[in-house]
Design a protein around this motif. Structure first.
Motif, PDB file in Angstrom:
ATOM      1  N   LYS A   1      44.546  46.874  36.622  1.00 28.17           N
ATOM      2  CA  LYS A   1      43.321  46.381  36.001  1.00 28.17           C
ATOM      3  C   LYS A   1      42.874  47.412  34.954  1.00 28.17           C
ATOM      4  O   LYS A   1      42.764  48.586  35.256  1.00 28.17           O
ATOM      5  N   ASP A   2      42.640  46.962  33.744  1.00 28.48           N
ATOM      6  CA  ASP A   2      42.347  47.892  32.657  1.00 28.48           C
ATOM      7  C   ASP A   2      40.910  47.796  32.158  1.00 28.48           C
ATOM      8  O   ASP A   2      40.492  48.579  31.338  1.00 28.48           O
ATOM      9  N   VAL A   3      40.156  46.816  32.633  1.00 24.23           N
ATOM     10  CA  VAL A   3      38.788  46.636  32.169  1.00 24.23           C
ATOM     11  C   VAL A   3      37.857  46.478  33.359  1.00 24.23           C
ATOM     12  O   VAL A   3      38.065  45.610  34.204  1.00 24.23           O
ATOM     13  N   LEU A   4      36.860  47.342  33.431  1.00 22.32           N
ATOM     14  CA  LEU A   4      35.778  47.181  34.396  1.00 22.32           C
ATOM     15  C   LEU A   4      34.692  46.383  33.701  1.00 22.32           C
ATOM     16  O   LEU A   4      34.379  46.653  32.536  1.00 22.32           O
ATOM     17  N   ARG A   5      34.088  45.464  34.410  1.00 28.67           N
ATOM     18  CA  ARG A   5      33.031  44.638  33.816  1.00 28.67           C
ATOM     19  C   ARG A   5      31.858  44.578  34.779  1.00 28.67           C
ATOM     20  O   ARG A   5      32.044  44.276  35.964  1.00 28.67           O
ATOM     21  N   LYS A   6      30.668  44.863  34.269  1.00 24.76           N
ATOM     22  CA  LYS A   6      29.438  44.800  35.049  1.00 24.76           C
ATOM     23  C   LYS A   6      28.456  43.915  34.286  1.00 24.76           C
ATOM     24  O   LYS A   6      28.357  44.015  33.064  1.00 24.76           O
ATOM     25  N   GLU A   7      27.741  43.071  35.016  1.00 22.43           N
ATOM     26  CA  GLU A   7      26.734  42.221  34.394  1.00 22.43           C
ATOM     27  C   GLU A   7      25.440  42.317  35.184  1.00 22.43           C
ATOM     28  O   GLU A   7      25.462  42.402  36.406  1.00 22.43           O
ATOM     29  N   LYS A   8      24.332  42.288  34.469  1.00 25.66           N
ATOM     30  CA  LYS A   8      23.020  42.339  35.108  1.00 25.66           C
ATOM     31  C   LYS A   8      22.030  41.657  34.177  1.00 25.66           C
ATOM     32  O   LYS A   8      22.081  41.854  32.965  1.00 25.66           O
TER      33      LYS A   8
END
Length: 144
Positions: A2-9
């Protein structure tokens, strides 16, 4: 890997208040890390962790700083590895949706990349928690 961490808020705060919190050095320093930072393309920033957190420096260059999109390189300590952090804000339901992506983690050698992915994942969770608390405590929206 996995090459992309994604966080949403999603925040109840206005897009400009969230933008200032993530892009103005003085505000970043209050909720995240001591920051010499300006949202200007080409600006070479430095984030410095508190001594109790090792005093590690993170350096990089601002790649994009248009209204509500902020992108910069991210180099930890004395490594020679650049990754990329992208913050995107959108107006949503009377508030602001924040999306954070940390990419290019596979630029680290294999074992280090897996380890850094875990560190970044936990670190960004703590970062978002700090931002939530900062916006709640420091810049409360007036009651409507």
């Amino acid at each position: 890997m996995k090459d992309v961490l994604r966080k949403e808020k999603t925040f109840t705060h206005s897009i400009d208040k969230v933008w200032n919190a993530i892009s103005v050095g003085e505000e970043i320093s209050k909720w995240f890390i001591q920051a010499d930072f300006k949202p200007e393309i080409g600006y070479e920033y430095t984030f410095t962790a508190a001594e109790e957190h090792g005093g590690t420096q993170i350096k990089g260059k601002v790649l994009e700083a248009s209204p509500y999109t902020l992108k910069y390189t991210w180099r930890v300590g004395d490594t020679e590895v650049d990754t990329t952090v992208l913050w995107t804000l959108e107006e949503a339901d009377g508030g602001t949706k924040l999306t954070l992506e940390h990419s290019d983690i596979s630029n680290y050698p294999a074992e280090a990349a897996t380890e850094m992915l875990g560190h970044f994942d936990k670190g960004w969770d703590a970062c978002i928690t700090g931002l939530i608390q900062y916006l709640k405590d420091e810049i409360s929206e007036p009651a409507h």
